[in-house]
Design a protein around this motif. Structure first.
Motif, PDB file in Angstrom:
ATOM      1  N   LEU A 154      97.364  92.040  12.435  1.00  0.00           N
ATOM      2  CA  LEU A 154      97.468  90.670  11.976  1.00  0.00           C
ATOM      3  C   LEU A 154      96.067  90.070  11.863  1.00  0.00           C
ATOM      4  O   LEU A 154      95.226  90.279  12.731  1.00  0.00           O
ATOM      5  CB  LEU A 154      98.297  89.829  12.966  1.00  0.00           C
ATOM      6  N   PHE A 155      95.819  89.352  10.797  1.00  0.00           N
ATOM      7  CA  PHE A 155      94.537  88.679  10.604  1.00  0.00           C
ATOM      8  C   PHE A 155      94.755  87.179  10.748  1.00  0.00           C
ATOM      9  O   PHE A 155      95.090  86.488   9.786  1.00  0.00           O
ATOM     10  CB  PHE A 155      93.947  89.036   9.237  1.00  0.00           C
ATOM     11  N   ARG A 156      94.615  86.683  11.969  1.00  0.00           N
ATOM     12  CA  ARG A 156      94.892  85.291  12.267  1.00  0.00           C
ATOM     13  C   ARG A 156      93.790  84.384  11.707  1.00  0.00           C
ATOM     14  O   ARG A 156      92.648  84.806  11.567  1.00  0.00           O
ATOM     15  CB  ARG A 156      95.024  85.090  13.779  1.00  0.00           C
TER      16      ARG A 156
END
Length: 406
Positions: free
Chosen positions: A403-405
């Motif tokens: 995930l690329f928050r």
């Protein structure tokens, strides 16, 4: 020096996590903590399991939607479409399409397949020869068992029996049947049992693919299984008639199957797609209740059948997805019910193909890692394997999603 080590794995039936040591293609040690400098994979608490086993697949007619359409969506429409397309099949074409399916299956955690291959004068031995090559070329990751069968009939298609015999004499592993396509269904059943005895092979029938409970070929298969002493060596696939039987008739049928030693393979994707096409409403599901039958000790498996063809115009070779589909259709939800669904894509088909399901010292180092802590969770969440090994050799790996928050 070990060859490989799997660390921190959750093993079904064990308390706590374990390390599994591999050497020479075998499991040589299972312990809480094993010290080694050998290459390793950290399972991080995820479930380790023997690979899935595909008990009913058609490699020879997979991935042909570009040349074969089922305009009616019916069984007859699918058979006709494939029969017309077969004239253009070549060994190279079948090999390429089969390889595509095998490679998808490997990455979905399957490491053994029983594939049905059509034999008749129209296609000759092209399908058998291609799949035989696939069996050899992919042995590093997949064990393949070849079942040759007369999809378009036996007595009504002269020359088919001779070709089936040629395939059995040249490496086919077992014999299949399709009585509902023959002008003499009972005659086909008898002849196939005679051939099975002659060549000492198991039998696997496509059977009773409709929703009319007033007649069936199952009874004749059961009668001949007992007459030939072939109990425990006969499987039947589809058998959609079982889905419409009242409770008392189903119980009688289960008793018959137990006495005759007949096992059942359900094929949810195909059976849902093809059956009930003549109903405008309250469309029946057409999926045999394998969980009820397995409860009485009958060998039951869940399988894919077809991938991207007129019988089943979709598919990704995921057996965890197929088990989940079956659970949805059959309205199963308890831990025990979902674990039974897992067993029907792992334990039962492995036993059918003569494979061990044990992860124990001395067994082959052939297993997969699943992002779950229980077998039931694999089915409920359609868990996709993240890593796999066959005979001590790593065969695939799926990197974890990131995930690329913000």
């Amino acid at each position: 020096m070990l060859d490989y080590l799997v660390r921190n794995a959750c093993l079904h039936g064990e308390n706590g996590l374990v390390d599994i040591a591999v050497k020479g293609g075998k499991i040589v040690e299972i312990a809480k903590a094993i010290s080694t400098e050998a290459p390793s994979f950290d399972a991080s608490g995820q479930l380790i399991s023997c690979g899935f086993v595909e008990s009913h697949l058609h490699l020879d007619k997979a991935c042909i939607l570009d040349r074969a359409k089922n305009e009616t969506g019916t069984l007859a429409g699918a058979i006709s479409a494939v029969a017309n397309a077969k004239s253009g099949f070549t060994e190279d074409d079948i090999y390429r399409r089969g390889a595509r399916v095998i490679e998808k299956a490997i990455t979905e955690g399957t490491n053994a397949i029983r594939t049905h291959v059509e034999i008749d004068p129209g296609i000759g031995l092209a399908g058998f020869n291609a799949v035989k090559c696939l069996k050899e070329d992919y042995a590093w990751a997949m064990d393949i068992e070849i079942c040759v069968f007369p999809q378009e009939g036996l007595f009504n298609y002269p020359g088919t029996e001779e070709l089936l015999r040629e395939a059995l004499e040249n490496g086919a592993d077992l014999l299949g049947g399709c009585p509902y396509m023959d002008t003499d269904p009972n005659g086909q059943i008898l002849r196939l049992f005679e051939m099975a005895r002659q060549y000492d092979v198991d039998l696997d029938f496509h059977l009773d693919f409709d929703l009319d409970g007033s007649w069936r070929h199952l009874d004749e298969v059961a009668r001949q299984s007992i007459a030939f002493g072939w109990q425990g060596r006969v499987m039947i696939g589809h058998v959609t008639k079982l889905s419409v039987l009242p409770k008392a008739e189903l119980e009688d049928t289960i008793a018959l199957m137990r006495d005759a030693g007949i096992g059942l393979t359900v094929l949810p994707a195909t059976d849902l797609f093809l059956t009930g096409r003549d109903h405008e409403h309250s469309v029946p599901r057409g999926v045999a209740p394998a969980h009820k039958i397995a409860h009485h000790g009958v060998c039951c498996t869940i399988a894919t059948n077809n991938v991207l063809n007129p019988f089943t115009p979709y598919g990704d070779c995921s057996l965890s997805r197929m088990a989940n589909l079956y659970a949805n259709v059959s309205q199963l939800s308890t831990q025990a019910e979902l674990e039974n669904c897992f067993a029907m894509i792992a334990d039962a088909p492995a036993k059918l193909l003569g494979r061990s399901t044990k992860i124990a010292v001395g067994e082959a180092a052939s297993f997969i890692i699943l992002p779950a802590q229980s077998r039931a969770q694999v089915v409920s969440e359609i868990s996709r394997p993240v890593w796999g090994m066959k005979d001590g050799r790593v065969t695939f790996e799926h990197p974890a999603a990131k995930l690329f928050r913000p």
